[in-house]
Design a protein around this motif. Structure first.
Motif, PDB file in Angstrom:
ATOM      1  N   ASN A 274      60.810  38.741  51.433  1.00  0.00           N
ATOM      2  CA  ASN A 274      59.450  38.437  51.316  1.00  0.00           C
ATOM      3  C   ASN A 274      58.616  39.335  50.378  1.00  0.00           C
ATOM      4  OD1 ASN A 274      59.769  36.139  53.231  1.00  0.00           O
ATOM      5  ND2 ASN A 274      60.077  37.548  54.451  1.00  0.00           N
ATOM      6  N   THR A 275      59.395  39.972  49.597  1.00  0.00           N
ATOM      7  CA  THR A 275      58.754  41.685  49.326  1.00  0.00           C
ATOM      8  C   THR A 275      58.516  40.784  47.703  1.00  0.00           C
ATOM      9  OG1 THR A 275      60.107  43.289  50.212  1.00  0.00           O
ATOM     10  CG2 THR A 275      59.179  43.702  48.442  1.00  0.00           C
ATOM     11  N   HIS A 276      58.745  40.053  46.958  1.00  0.00           N
ATOM     12  CA  HIS A 276      58.424  39.623  45.593  1.00  0.00           C
ATOM     13  C   HIS A 276      56.973  39.114  45.984  1.00  0.00           C
ATOM     14  CE1 HIS A 276      59.200  35.372  45.446  1.00  0.00           C
ATOM     15  NE2 HIS A 276      60.276  35.860  45.907  1.00  0.00           N
ATOM     16  N   VAL A 277      56.909  38.304  46.893  1.00  0.00           N
ATOM     17  CA  VAL A 277      55.725  37.490  47.044  1.00  0.00           C
ATOM     18  C   VAL A 277      54.820  38.769  47.204  1.00  0.00           C
ATOM     19  CG1 VAL A 277      54.405  36.369  48.861  1.00  0.00           C
ATOM     20  CG2 VAL A 277      56.895  36.274  48.223  1.00  0.00           C
ATOM     21  N   PHE A 278      54.903  39.515  48.024  1.00  0.00           N
ATOM     22  CA  PHE A 278      54.110  40.634  48.070  1.00  0.00           C
ATOM     23  C   PHE A 278      53.575  40.737  47.098  1.00  0.00           C
ATOM     24  CE2 PHE A 278      54.566  39.772  52.891  1.00  0.00           C
ATOM     25  CZ  PHE A 278      53.493  40.125  52.834  1.00  0.00           C
ATOM     26  N   MET A 279      54.578  41.545  45.507  1.00  0.00           N
ATOM     27  CA  MET A 279      54.285  41.840  44.493  1.00  0.00           C
ATOM     28  C   MET A 279      53.263  41.548  44.116  1.00  0.00           C
ATOM     29  SD  MET A 279      54.291  44.877  42.289  1.00  0.00           S
ATOM     30  CE  MET A 279      55.553  45.827  43.380  1.00  0.00           C
ATOM     31  N   GLU A 280      53.699  39.577  43.603  1.00  0.00           N
ATOM     32  CA  GLU A 280      53.315  39.730  43.232  1.00  0.00           C
ATOM     33  C   GLU A 280      51.981  39.184  43.343  1.00  0.00           C
ATOM     34  OE1 GLU A 280      53.526  33.953  41.670  1.00  0.00           O
ATOM     35  OE2 GLU A 280      54.575  34.679  42.967  1.00  0.00           O
ATOM     36  N   LYS A 281      51.582  38.476  44.951  1.00  0.00           N
ATOM     37  CA  LYS A 281      49.935  38.891  45.306  1.00  0.00           C
ATOM     38  C   LYS A 281      49.179  39.622  44.822  1.00  0.00           C
ATOM     39  CE  LYS A 281      50.322  36.523  49.403  1.00  0.00           C
ATOM     40  NZ  LYS A 281      50.095  36.376  50.928  1.00  0.00           N
ATOM     41  N   LEU A 282      49.984  41.731  44.826  1.00  0.00           N
ATOM     42  CA  LEU A 282      49.023  42.416  43.702  1.00  0.00           C
ATOM     43  C   LEU A 282      49.425  42.361  42.977  1.00  0.00           C
ATOM     44  CD1 LEU A 282      48.208  45.050  44.261  1.00  0.00           C
ATOM     45  CD2 LEU A 282      50.751  45.846  44.421  1.00  0.00           C
ATOM     46  N   LEU A 283      49.548  42.155  42.104  1.00  0.00           N
ATOM     47  CA  LEU A 283      49.573  41.384  40.087  1.00  0.00           C
ATOM     48  C   LEU A 283      48.381  40.747  39.898  1.00  0.00           C
ATOM     49  CD1 LEU A 283      53.387  41.864  39.077  1.00  0.00           C
ATOM     50  CD2 LEU A 283      51.866  43.736  39.512  1.00  0.00           C
ATOM     51  N   VAL A 284      48.754  39.160  40.833  1.00  0.00           N
ATOM     52  CA  VAL A 284      47.730  38.500  40.646  1.00  0.00           C
ATOM     53  C   VAL A 284      46.226  38.652  40.726  1.00  0.00           C
ATOM     54  CG1 VAL A 284      47.175  36.374  41.708  1.00  0.00           C
ATOM     55  CG2 VAL A 284      49.406  36.806  40.975  1.00  0.00           C
ATOM     56  N   MET A 285      45.991  39.636  42.100  1.00  0.00           N
ATOM     57  CA  MET A 285      44.916  40.510  42.520  1.00  0.00           C
ATOM     58  C   MET A 285      44.603  41.046  41.352  1.00  0.00           C
ATOM     59  SD  MET A 285      44.537  41.234  46.480  1.00  0.00           S
ATOM     60  CE  MET A 285      45.781  42.115  46.393  1.00  0.00           C
ATOM     61  N   ILE A 286      45.238  42.125  40.403  1.00  0.00           N
ATOM     62  CA  ILE A 286      45.348  43.059  39.285  1.00  0.00           C
ATOM     63  C   ILE A 286      44.338  42.310  38.634  1.00  0.00           C
ATOM     64  CG2 ILE A 286      45.402  44.501  38.012  1.00  0.00           C
ATOM     65  CD1 ILE A 286      47.778  45.736  40.549  1.00  0.00           C
ATOM     66  N   MET A 287      44.820  40.855  37.926  1.00  0.00           N
ATOM     67  CA  MET A 287      44.986  39.891  37.218  1.00  0.00           C
ATOM     68  C   MET A 287      43.703  39.497  37.066  1.00  0.00           C
ATOM     69  SD  MET A 287      48.539  38.670  35.544  1.00  0.00           S
ATOM     70  CE  MET A 287      49.697  39.688  35.373  1.00  0.00           C
ATOM     71  N   ALA A 288      42.826  39.180  38.599  1.00  0.00           N
ATOM     72  CA  ALA A 288      41.794  38.573  38.647  1.00  0.00           C
ATOM     73  C   ALA A 288      40.401  39.944  38.743  1.00  0.00           C
ATOM     74  CB  ALA A 288      41.664  37.932  40.175  1.00  0.00           C
ATOM     75  N   LEU A 289      41.337  40.670  38.651  1.00  0.00           N
ATOM     76  CA  LEU A 289      40.302  41.756  38.715  1.00  0.00           C
ATOM     77  C   LEU A 289      39.647  41.746  37.093  1.00  0.00           C
ATOM     78  CD1 LEU A 289      38.195  44.201  40.606  1.00  0.00           C
ATOM     79  CD2 LEU A 289      40.739  45.442  40.063  1.00  0.00           C
ATOM     80  N   ASP A 290      40.609  42.385  36.566  1.00  0.00           N
ATOM     81  CA  ASP A 290      40.929  42.451  34.967  1.00  0.00           C
ATOM     82  C   ASP A 290      39.988  41.769  34.141  1.00  0.00           C
ATOM     83  OD1 ASP A 290      42.340  44.141  35.147  1.00  0.00           O
ATOM     84  OD2 ASP A 290      43.941  43.789  34.192  1.00  0.00           O
ATOM     85  N   MET A 291      40.051  39.692  34.969  1.00  0.00           N
ATOM     86  CA  MET A 291      39.649  38.871  34.390  1.00  0.00           C
ATOM     87  C   MET A 291      37.495  39.201  34.946  1.00  0.00           C
ATOM     88  SD  MET A 291      39.904  34.901  34.543  1.00  0.00           S
ATOM     89  CE  MET A 291      39.634  34.378  35.897  1.00  0.00           C
ATOM     90  N   SER A 292      37.586  39.743  35.757  1.00  0.00           N
ATOM     91  CA  SER A 292      35.712  39.691  36.512  1.00  0.00           C
ATOM     92  C   SER A 292      35.426  41.076  36.013  1.00  0.00           C
ATOM     93  CB  SER A 292      35.947  40.323  38.133  1.00  0.00           C
ATOM     94  OG  SER A 292      36.343  38.725  38.577  1.00  0.00           O
ATOM     95  N   ARG A 293      35.845  41.412  35.786  1.00  0.00           N
ATOM     96  CA  ARG A 293      35.450  43.290  35.178  1.00  0.00           C
ATOM     97  C   ARG A 293      35.024  42.515  33.550  1.00  0.00           C
ATOM     98  NH1 ARG A 293      35.469  46.378  31.310  1.00  0.00           N
ATOM     99  NH2 ARG A 293      35.148  49.248  31.635  1.00  0.00           N
ATOM    100  N   LYS A 294      36.248  41.813  32.591  1.00  0.00           N
ATOM    101  CA  LYS A 294      36.496  41.507  31.490  1.00  0.00           C
ATOM    102  C   LYS A 294      34.509  40.465  31.012  1.00  0.00           C
ATOM    103  CE  LYS A 294      38.335  38.974  27.189  1.00  0.00           C
ATOM    104  NZ  LYS A 294      39.002  38.377  26.795  1.00  0.00           N
TER     105      LYS A 294
END
Length: 472
Positions: A274-294
């Motif tokens: 199950n850990t890869h699901v949580f790591m993907e959630k973390l990475l997707v959130m950071i990408m969404a944060l980057d897009m919001s900041r841009k």
């Protein structure tokens, strides 16, 4: 009307009674009486908060005590019970949520109201770069929140554990690290997602995620590279069958009994899946944060406090370009269609020759920086040969196949949600897309006669051909 002072006094008495149960067994982790007392403590916390119709969130001291058990417990039962309790408390008492109004009925320019529990206990201490570091000592301080450097160290430890050829279940530490990581992602997600819905940068800026990623106590790029490393290692373990990589036979170094060792091995196996699901959630959130900041930067909503960061997508692209062997692992385990497609498209455009601008006054780019635009680049043998030479035939196949899967998923979801436009338009676009994909592979085969189609390419071609026959 209730007397607030009386309510606070009663709450304080209840907390002290619960903490007495915790402190009584704090120094004796191994005997059964101590374990029973701690399990009773967790049950009492659950009953006094989640179990009541109008339950109240536990105090910070109670939260810290439960977190302490998760991080330092020596019993599998205690570790799993404390993790489940913390997760259930996050669900029951969210630290950030949107007002109950139906946003769809509000004017289009309205912003949903964000409610933040300012006094909520957090397992992460961020935004205070001068705060003392929480060490890994096995004392009560382990129940305190982790600072950014401790979070980074946790990711490093996960990478170190997964790098081992055989993950030996000789202690509780690997399982604890995995569960602590999963819990921290749940906390970050619960705080970030409601803020992100508002599309208000001032609210997104104050998210735990943004404060964590912007902390001076960590090397942001190094942390992201370690997260990618964990993602790729998890994929390799899953592909090679986790049960073969996990040493389920009792090691001579283990202090655990035979039964406890088997139970720990099985629990570790399940949590790893199950850990890869949580790591993907973390990475997707950071990408969404980057897009919001841009977006906020373009609109002039950022300030000097918003220190510039390299977008995560750029870091991912650089890492995949540096080590092409990680491309199949990362793309296989990274399943979020929108961002997978973005990564595939941008990776291609790092190597595709850009057309020259006709005039200096030319408005906008002449490049179709989409997956459809990528497929167009395979319309002739010259362009196809150039891409194969720069990237490699196998990598091109992998990128095309994963890009096709992601784009197809997006198209199907869009067609399913489109209740206004007729099905013909959606079906026509889908058929055209599948034809373009098959044409790209035909160009690959005609350009490189010795190229062997990978299994993932064959699967994608079969789906494309089937989609055409069904929609035509």
């Amino acid at each position: 009307m209730k007397n607030p002072s009386r309510s606070n006094e009663r709450a304080g008495i209840e907390d002290n009674m619960l903490l007495t149960m915790f402190d009584a067994s704090d120094t004796k982790d191994t005997n059964q009486d101590s374990l029973d007392e701690r399990i009773a403590f967790l049950d009492a916390v659950r009953a006094s908060s989640i179990g009541l119709e109008y339950g109240k969130p536990p105090s910070s001291k109670i939260f810290a005590a439960v977190f302490h058990m998760l991080r330092t417990g020596k019993s599998l039962q205690l570790i799993v019970a404390s993790y489940k309790l913390l997760v259930d408390l996050e669900k029951c008492f969210p630290r950030a949520y949107l007002s109950g109004e139906d946003v769809s009925l509000s004017p289009s320019n309205s912003t949903p109201k964000l409610i933040v529990a300012e006094e909520a206990w957090s397992p992460l201490i961020v935004g205070l770069d001068n705060a003392p570091v929480v060490r890994e000592a096995g004392d009560k301080q382990s129940g305190g929140p982790l600072d950014p450097s401790s979070f980074h160290r946790l990711i490093e430890e996960l990478a170190e554990t997964l790098t081992e050829s055989n993950i030996q279940a000789t202690s509780m530490k690997p399982l604890q690290n995995l569960l602590v990581f999963q819990y921290l992602v749940i906390v970050l997600e619960g705080d970030f997602l409601p803020r992100n819905v508002t599309m208000n940068w001032s609210l997104q800026r104050e998210s735990l995620l943004n404060l964590l990623m912007g902390s001076r106590k960590i090397s942001y790029k190094s942390l992201m590279k370690d997260c990618m490393k964990v993602t790729c290692l998890l994929c390799q373990l899953v592909q090679n069958d986790l049960s073969k990589n996990l040493d389920v036979e009792k090691s001579s170094e283990s202090q655990l009994s035979e039964n406890h060792h088997i139970a720990l091995s099985l629990a570790l196996l399940e949590v790893l899946k199950n850990t890869h699901v949580f790591m993907e959630k973390l990475l997707v959130m950071i990408m969404a944060l980057d897009m919001s900041r841009k977006k906020a930067d373009i609109e002039g909503h950022t300030s000097r406090v918003d220190s510039p960061r390299t977008p995560l997508v750029d870091i991912v692209l650089d890492e995949l370009a540096y080590n092409k062997d990680n491309i199949p692992h990362f793309l296989k385990i990274f399943s979020e269609s929108k961002w997978k497609l973005e990564i595939v498209v941008q990776y291609f455009w790092k190597y595709i020759t850009k057309p020259a601008a006709h005039t200096r006054r030319s408005n906008g780019s002449t490049v179709d920086a989409t997956f459809d635009g990528v497929l167009t680049c395979f319309s002739n043998n010259i362009g196809t040969k150039s891409i194969i030479k720069k990237i490699g035939a196998d990598v091109v196949q992998l990128l095309l196949a994963h890009g096709f899967q992601a784009q197809l998923s997006i198209l199907l979801e869009r067609n399913a949600n489109d209740n206004i436009a007729g099905d013909r338009e959606g079906a026509s676009a889908l058929v055209d897309f599948c034809h373009a994909f098959i044409s790209a592979f035909d160009s690959l085969r005609s350009t490189d006669k010795n190229m062997e189609i990978l299994s993932i390419g064959k699967e994608a071609l079969f789906i494309a051909a089937t989609s055409i026959s069904m929609k035509s």
